[in-house]
Design a protein around this motif. Structure first.
Motif, short mmCIF file in Angstrom:
data_model
loop_
_atom_site.label_atom_id
_atom_site.label_comp_id
_atom_site.label_asym_id
_atom_site.label_seq_id
_atom_site.Cartn_x
_atom_site.Cartn_y
_atom_site.Cartn_z
N GLN A 33 -5.52 1.82 1.73
CA GLN A 33 -5.90 1.18 0.48
C GLN A 33 -5.18 1.83 -0.71
OE1 GLN A 33 -8.41 2.62 -1.97
NE2 GLN A 33 -7.96 0.89 -3.27
N ARG A 34 -5.09 3.14 -0.71
CA ARG A 34 -4.42 3.85 -1.80
C ARG A 34 -2.91 3.60 -1.79
NH1 ARG A 34 -7.60 9.58 -2.58
NH2 ARG A 34 -9.47 8.60 -3.42
N ALA A 35 -2.33 3.54 -0.62
CA ALA A 35 -0.89 3.28 -0.53
C ALA A 35 -0.55 1.90 -1.08
CB ALA A 35 -0.42 3.40 0.92
N VAL A 36 -1.37 0.91 -0.78
CA VAL A 36 -1.14 -0.45 -1.28
C VAL A 36 -1.42 -0.52 -2.78
CG1 VAL A 36 -1.94 -2.84 -1.13
CG2 VAL A 36 -1.45 -1.55 0.95
N ALA A 37 -2.43 0.21 -3.25
CA ALA A 37 -2.72 0.23 -4.69
C ALA A 37 -1.56 0.85 -5.47
CB ALA A 37 -4.01 1.00 -4.95
N ALA A 38 -0.93 1.88 -4.90
CA ALA A 38 0.20 2.54 -5.56
C ALA A 38 1.46 1.67 -5.52
CB ALA A 38 0.47 3.89 -4.91
N HIS A 39 1.63 0.89 -4.45
CA HIS A 39 2.80 0.03 -4.28
C HIS A 39 2.31 -1.35 -3.83
CE1 HIS A 39 5.30 3.58 -4.62
NE2 HIS A 39 4.53 4.15 -3.72
N PRO A 40 1.87 -2.19 -4.78
CA PRO A 40 1.24 -3.48 -4.43
C PRO A 40 2.12 -4.42 -3.59
CG PRO A 40 0.93 -3.00 -6.76
CD PRO A 40 1.87 -1.98 -6.22
#
Length: 181
Positions: A33-40
């Motif tokens: 979830q954090r990886a996708v939030a950082a790189h949508p």
């Protein structure tokens, strides 16, 4: 200085996994979830390379969620965007939108959620399970190598449902069923 920042980030991740909504998601889903939030909009295949064991496709990740009431949990998760929802008693499986995992973690009926890990077709036998299941003996005795045959292995370690799976029985050690009386 860079290692100090990495250490701080790791400590923060540990705190988030141990308490708050992140505790329901666990480390794998929280990191995703954090990886996708950082790189949508990650590059094609970037999530597969970063999280090879997770089953991620088209902005969704395959998960299993546990709650007190499976049907009610399924309705809540469907309302939050989960697709292909299936109820198995108190467990709900499906594809959760990665961008909404933080919202899903706040679902009142959710106890925990874990990703459905990918299974690879290894091809060659490389595990100790080959000897423990005595498949090495079967191959030698019958002169077979398994080409063209699909094999499924059942384990007695299933331990999600409370109580026995068969009426009149009780769950024994490691999920084995034994007769009562």
């Amino acid at each position: 200085m860079e290692s100090r920042q990495a250490l701080h980030a790791l400590r923060q991740l540990k705190l988030d996994v141990m308490s708050g909504p992140g505790a329901k998601l666990g480390p794998h889903l929280l990191a995703l979830q954090r990886a996708v939030a950082a790189h949508p909009h990650p590059a094609e295949g970037a999530l597969d390379r970063k999280f090879p064991m997770l089953r991620v496709q088209g902005g969704y990740v395959r998960v299993s969620a546990r709650g007190d009431d499976g049907a009610a949990l399924a309705a809540e998760l469907t309302a939050k965007g989960m697709l292909d929802v299936k109820v198995h008693g108190r467990v709900v499986s499906g594809r959760a939108p990665i961008s909404r995992l933080d919202d899903i973690a706040t679902t009142s009926g959710l106890i925990s959620m874990q990703p459905t890990m990918a299974i690879s077709n290894a091809g060659l036998v490389t595990t100790q399970g080959d000897r423990s299941l005595r498949s090495d003996v079967a191959r030698a005795r019958f002169g077979v190598d398994g080409r063209g045959v699909r094999v499924g292995v059942l384990a007695d370690s299933f331990d999600c449902a409370p109580g026995a799976l068969v009426p009149g029985h009780t769950a024994g050690r490691r999920g084995r069923v034994r007769e009562i009386g």
